[in-house]
Write a protein that holds these residues in place. Structure first.
Motif, short mmCIF file in Angstrom:
data_model
loop_
_atom_site.label_atom_id
_atom_site.label_comp_id
_atom_site.label_asym_id
_atom_site.label_seq_id
_atom_site.Cartn_x
_atom_site.Cartn_y
_atom_site.Cartn_z
N GLU A 116 0.20 -1.31 -4.94
CA GLU A 116 0.42 -1.70 -6.34
C GLU A 116 -0.56 -0.96 -7.25
N LEU A 117 -1.81 -0.89 -6.81
CA LEU A 117 -2.85 -0.21 -7.58
C LEU A 117 -2.47 1.24 -7.86
N LEU A 118 -1.92 1.91 -6.85
CA LEU A 118 -1.56 3.33 -6.99
C LEU A 118 -0.09 3.54 -7.33
N ARG A 119 0.61 2.45 -7.60
CA ARG A 119 2.02 2.48 -8.01
C ARG A 119 2.91 3.21 -7.01
N ILE A 120 2.73 2.88 -5.72
CA ILE A 120 3.59 3.49 -4.70
C ILE A 120 4.31 2.43 -3.86
N THR A 121 4.40 1.22 -4.42
CA THR A 121 5.07 0.13 -3.70
C THR A 121 6.49 0.55 -3.27
N GLN A 122 7.18 1.29 -4.14
CA GLN A 122 8.57 1.69 -3.85
C GLN A 122 8.65 2.71 -2.71
N LEU A 123 7.50 3.23 -2.28
CA LEU A 123 7.51 4.22 -1.19
C LEU A 123 7.20 3.62 0.17
N LEU A 124 6.84 2.32 0.21
CA LEU A 124 6.27 1.75 1.44
C LEU A 124 7.17 1.87 2.67
N ASP A 125 8.50 1.84 2.46
CA ASP A 125 9.38 1.91 3.63
C ASP A 125 9.88 3.32 3.94
N ARG A 126 9.43 4.29 3.15
CA ARG A 126 9.84 5.67 3.38
C ARG A 126 9.01 6.30 4.50
#
Ligand SMILES: Nc1ncnc2c1ncn2[C@@H]1O[C@H](COP(=O)(O)OP(=O)(O)OP(=O)(O)O)[C@@H](O)[C@H]1O
Ligand SMILES: [Mg+2]
Length: 281
Positions: A129-139
């Motif tokens: 969340e801090l680095l705004r990569i939540t949407q990448l977690l399952d990639r």
């Protein structure tokens, strides 16, 4: 606090020392920016502060490298990494290759430390969340752009919560918005008590966020000071670091007689605005 005392280093089989008689002090909970020309020895310094030299690279290291009072020279890498996190220059090389998703990749270090699963999940979610990569977690870590990989590499380090973080050109693959976000994250880490060492070429952002700057040139720390002092130093060009566009504009204006000879040159936007509207710095 990081203290380097009379540190000299030569890579294995190298004919000369990359760094010689280096002295460096970084206060706890501050951001130290390290600048220097390409090949000056910034990455080498980062590896010394984080124990990768001499543990991984070998070579000949002398002097004292103290982190929070303990000498790091001679300490095993496993112990050094618990104190100092290193984000290496090329994010692709930081990716472990052992994990299938970004989520697992970021959790990799915590897993090795035996962190409980619940805590691990929470810490990974928070750093994402801090680095705004939540949407990448399952990639897959390999299906990412260079900039995304760089953010994952940074997240994998921050998640470990080491008291010291060293980042070697952490924004080289990022666009301006991503770069600014990383600097803002570093400021938050500093405010949370973490000591940050960043090796960077982006002088304007360093000026805005770093507490002190150190210049590496000729195998030494050639100068240390506040960002304003260092960026206005006329030797910056000879050291191969250059200057911000505000300083360049100031120098040009001075050469054309638009600013008085000997007037201090601006290093930031705010200073440039003041100087060019007729005020003193
Ligand atoms: N593994 C190595 N073995 C031998 N020499 C090396 C090794 N790594 C770096 N060097 C040399 O040490 C010097 C400093 O390199 P270093 O990578 O620390 O510079 P740098 O300031 O990080 O440069 P850049 O801005 O290009 O990243 C260079 O002359 C380089 O060729
Ligand atoms: Mg480097």
């Amino acid at each position: 606090m990081i203290t380097l005392t009379d540190v000299s280093y030569a890579y294995p089989d190298a004919e000369r020392f990359v760094l010689e008689h280096v002295h460096l002090e970084v206060e706890r909970a501050t951001i130290a920016g390290i600048v220097g020309a390409s090949g000056a020895g910034k990455t080498t310094l980062a590896k010394i502060i984080s124990g990768f030299i001499p543990n991984v690279d070998g070579g000949e290291l002398s002097g004292r490298v103290e982190v929070d009072g303990d000498d790091l020279v001679g300490v095993a890498l496993s112990e050094a990494v618990a104190r100092v996190g290193l984000v290496i220059q090329n994010p692709f090389n930081q990716i472990s290759g052992a994990r299938y998703s970004v989520r697992e990749e970021i959790a990799f270090g915590l897993e090795n430390l035996g962190t409980p699963r619940d805590e691990m999940a929470e810490r990974v979610a928070r750093v994402a969340e801090l680095l705004r990569i939540t949407q990448l977690l399952d990639r897959s870590p390999y299906a990412l752009s260079g900039g995304q990989q760089q953010l994952v590499a940074i997240a994998s380090m921050i998640v470990l919560r080491t008291p010291v973080i060293v980042m070697d050109e952490p924004t080289s693959q990022l666009d301006p918005a991503g770069t600014r976000m990383v600097f803002e994250v570093l400021s938050r880490l500093r405010d949370a008590g973490i000591t940050v060492v960043i090796l960077e070429h982006k002088l304007e952002l360093l000026c805005e966020h770093a507490d002190r700057l150190h210049v590496i040139a000729d195998g030494r720390v050639a100068a240390s000071g506040s960002p304003t002092e260092i960026l206005a130093d006329p030797r910056m060009v000879a050291w191969g670091v250059g200057s911000t566009r505000y300083t360049q504009a100031g120098r040009r204006a001075r050469d054309r007689g638009l600013l008085p000879e000997g007037a201090p040159l601006p290093v930031s936007f705010d200073e440039a605005a003041t100087v060019f509207s007729g005020g003193a710095r």
